[in-house]
Write a protein that holds these residues in place. Sequence first.
Motif, PDB file in Angstrom:
ATOM      1  N   GLY A 221       0.031  -7.314  -2.229  1.00 13.31           N
ATOM      2  CA  GLY A 221       0.785  -8.370  -2.892  1.00 13.31           C
ATOM      3  C   GLY A 221       1.796  -7.857  -3.885  1.00 13.31           C
ATOM      4  N   MET A 222       1.774  -6.556  -4.154  1.00 12.88           N
ATOM      5  CA  MET A 222       2.713  -5.967  -5.111  1.00 12.88           C
ATOM      6  C   MET A 222       3.837  -5.206  -4.403  1.00 12.88           C
ATOM      7  N   GLY A 223       3.816  -5.273  -3.071  1.00 18.17           N
ATOM      8  CA  GLY A 223       4.856  -4.647  -2.261  1.00 18.17           C
ATOM      9  C   GLY A 223       5.336  -5.607  -1.198  1.00 18.17           C
ATOM     10  N   GLU A 224       5.922  -5.074  -0.145  1.00 18.91           N
ATOM     11  CA  GLU A 224       6.533  -5.915   0.884  1.00 18.91           C
ATOM     12  C   GLU A 224       5.599  -6.255   2.037  1.00 18.91           C
ATOM     13  N   THR A 225       4.444  -5.634   2.115  1.00 20.20           N
ATOM     14  CA  THR A 225       3.561  -5.825   3.269  1.00 20.20           C
ATOM     15  C   THR A 225       2.860  -7.177   3.223  1.00 20.20           C
ATOM     16  N   ASP A 226       2.950  -7.894   4.331  1.00 21.83           N
ATOM     17  CA  ASP A 226       2.272  -9.187   4.462  1.00 21.83           C
ATOM     18  C   ASP A 226       0.843  -8.935   4.930  1.00 21.83           C
ATOM     19  N   TYR A 227      -0.119  -9.373   4.150  1.00 22.94           N
ATOM     20  CA  TYR A 227      -1.516  -9.116   4.468  1.00 22.94           C
ATOM     21  C   TYR A 227      -2.158 -10.185   5.337  1.00 22.94           C
ATOM     22  N   HIS A 228      -1.453 -11.251   5.647  1.00 24.11           N
ATOM     23  CA  HIS A 228      -2.055 -12.291   6.475  1.00 24.11           C
ATOM     24  C   HIS A 228      -2.486 -11.755   7.842  1.00 24.11           C
ATOM     25  N   PRO A 229      -1.615 -11.043   8.580  1.00 25.23           N
ATOM     26  CA  PRO A 229      -2.078 -10.515   9.879  1.00 25.23           C
ATOM     27  C   PRO A 229      -3.119  -9.411   9.738  1.00 25.23           C
ATOM     28  N   ILE A 230      -3.103  -8.687   8.621  1.00 22.58           N
ATOM     29  CA  ILE A 230      -4.076  -7.610   8.400  1.00 22.58           C
ATOM     30  C   ILE A 230      -5.463  -8.195   8.179  1.00 22.58           C
ATOM     31  N   PHE A 231      -5.569  -9.151   7.268  1.00 22.97           N
ATOM     32  CA  PHE A 231      -6.874  -9.765   7.007  1.00 22.97           C
ATOM     33  C   PHE A 231      -7.365 -10.567   8.203  1.00 22.97           C
ATOM     34  N   GLN A 232      -6.440 -11.202   8.919  1.00 16.04           N
ATOM     35  CA  GLN A 232      -6.849 -11.938  10.121  1.00 16.04           C
ATOM     36  C   GLN A 232      -7.445 -10.966  11.149  1.00 16.04           C
ATOM     37  N   ALA A 233      -6.817  -9.805  11.286  1.00 15.46           N
ATOM     38  CA  ALA A 233      -7.326  -8.811  12.233  1.00 15.46           C
ATOM     39  C   ALA A 233      -8.698  -8.305  11.815  1.00 15.46           C
ATOM     40  N   LEU A 234      -8.906  -8.102  10.521  1.00 13.92           N
ATOM     41  CA  LEU A 234     -10.221  -7.681  10.042  1.00 13.92           C
ATOM     42  C   LEU A 234     -11.267  -8.747  10.339  1.00 13.92           C
ATOM     43  N   LEU A 235     -10.929  -9.984  10.085  1.00  9.82           N
ATOM     44  CA  LEU A 235     -11.862 -11.074  10.365  1.00  9.82           C
ATOM     45  C   LEU A 235     -12.164 -11.172  11.859  1.00  9.82           C
ATOM     46  N   ASP A 236     -11.124 -11.052  12.675  1.00  2.00           N
ATOM     47  CA  ASP A 236     -11.301 -11.148  14.122  1.00  2.00           C
ATOM     48  C   ASP A 236     -12.146  -9.992  14.664  1.00  2.00           C
ATOM     49  N   SER A 237     -12.046  -8.829  14.003  1.00  2.00           N
ATOM     50  CA  SER A 237     -12.765  -7.643  14.473  1.00  2.00           C
ATOM     51  C   SER A 237     -14.238  -7.667  14.085  1.00  2.00           C
ATOM     52  N   GLY A 238     -14.612  -8.605  13.223  1.00  2.00           N
ATOM     53  CA  GLY A 238     -15.989  -8.668  12.752  1.00  2.00           C
ATOM     54  C   GLY A 238     -16.297  -7.678  11.648  1.00  2.00           C
ATOM     55  N   TYR A 239     -15.264  -7.116  11.022  1.00  2.00           N
ATOM     56  CA  TYR A 239     -15.482  -6.148   9.947  1.00  2.00           C
ATOM     57  C   TYR A 239     -16.249  -6.806   8.802  1.00  2.00           C
ATOM     58  N   ASP A 240     -17.323  -6.151   8.375  1.00  2.00           N
ATOM     59  CA  ASP A 240     -18.133  -6.716   7.297  1.00  2.00           C
ATOM     60  C   ASP A 240     -18.332  -5.724   6.151  1.00  2.00           C
ATOM     61  N   GLY A 241     -17.488  -4.691   6.108  1.00  2.00           N
ATOM     62  CA  GLY A 241     -17.571  -3.711   5.033  1.00  2.00           C
ATOM     63  C   GLY A 241     -16.750  -4.120   3.826  1.00  2.00           C
ATOM     64  N   TRP A 242     -16.522  -3.142   2.947  1.00  2.00           N
ATOM     65  CA  TRP A 242     -15.774  -3.388   1.721  1.00  2.00           C
ATOM     66  C   TRP A 242     -14.274  -3.293   1.961  1.00  2.00           C
ATOM     67  N   VAL A 243     -13.528  -4.116   1.250  1.00  2.00           N
ATOM     68  CA  VAL A 243     -12.071  -4.021   1.159  1.00  2.00           C
ATOM     69  C   VAL A 243     -11.777  -3.568  -0.268  1.00  2.00           C
ATOM     70  N   SER A 244     -11.289  -2.354  -0.389  1.00  2.00           N
ATOM     71  CA  SER A 244     -11.202  -1.709  -1.696  1.00  2.00           C
ATOM     72  C   SER A 244      -9.755  -1.430  -2.071  1.00  2.00           C
ATOM     73  N   VAL A 245      -9.346  -1.878  -3.245  1.00  2.00           N
ATOM     74  CA  VAL A 245      -7.981  -1.681  -3.732  1.00  2.00           C
ATOM     75  C   VAL A 245      -7.837  -0.257  -4.252  1.00  2.00           C
ATOM     76  N   GLU A 246      -6.930   0.506  -3.630  1.00  2.00           N
ATOM     77  CA  GLU A 246      -6.637   1.867  -4.088  1.00  2.00           C
ATOM     78  C   GLU A 246      -5.144   1.999  -4.319  1.00  2.00           C
ATOM     79  N   VAL A 247      -4.748   2.264  -5.547  1.00  2.00           N
ATOM     80  CA  VAL A 247      -3.336   2.431  -5.867  1.00  2.00           C
ATOM     81  C   VAL A 247      -3.096   3.862  -6.356  1.00  2.00           C
ATOM     82  N   PHE A 248      -1.822   4.238  -6.352  1.00  2.00           N
ATOM     83  CA  PHE A 248      -1.442   5.588  -6.767  1.00  2.00           C
ATOM     84  C   PHE A 248      -0.432   5.576  -7.907  1.00  2.00           C
TER      85      PHE A 248
END
Length: 277
Positions: A221-248
């Motif tokens: 959300g602090m850059g240009e990447t749209d996360y809607h298709p990314i999170f949708q893909a994670l949900l569709d894949s059945g991913y149940d792990g952690w989503v961890s914010v890592e910045v540099f």
Amino acid sequence: MKFAICQELFEGWDWEKQCEYSASIGYTGLEVAPFALAETLSDISSDQRKELKSTAEKHGLEIIGLHWLLAKTEGLHLTTADDAVRAATSDYLIQLGDLCGDLGGTVMVFGSPFQRNLEEGTSYEQAFDRAVDVFKKAMPRIADRGVSLLMEPLTTKETNFVNTCDQAAEMIAAVDNPYFALHQDVKAMLGEGTPLPGIIEKHKDITRHFHVNDTNLLGPGMGETDYHPIFQALLDSGYDGWVSVEVFDYSPGAEKICEESMAYMKQVLADLEKSNS
């Protein structure tokens, strides 16, 4: 979806404050960089490990694991021709597995670009075989602690070894241990030149952890990447792990990064729930 924050961005904050603040924003996990706890692993006593874990739990947080595994270390390297250095690297990974297990964590992300780069005169195939050997020697002890060691593909700007999820998958197959799996990172995957939903779907069976960030080195959300298709893909894949914010890039400040990242991720999930209903 479970959200964690990589805690090395809290420069100068004591552990209690890191935990209290992260929980107040809505994070339920902390991902630890070992160098942010102490200069050496031996400096983190058994009692201190228990205290770190109990303090996090007091605030409703789980220490999910470790990353930046070899950062700020000396004499360690994954692909070097030096047998002794590779043996020391295996031993160090085992020590990290013990730290991770002591803290209650279950994942360790192997990024560490400088400690995996190919030495002059080393072919990719030679480096691959050496890395597999290092991991194979370390994995039984790491797995005994219930910890998964995860290979993280990185861009060619950061390293010349394992730059795609396909290459990481080849290594995972060669190591052949159920506790050695894939870590995916948005910034790194953007460098592959392939739509991220396709990468997520292709490797869903071996993916155990997920970092969110952007090419500007800030949070989702602090850059240009749209996360809607990314999170949708994670949900569709059945991913149940952690989503961890890592910045540099820490320059906006820890509070701004934590709060804007969380607000954006929650908004994306709300948007997807609405569109899927």
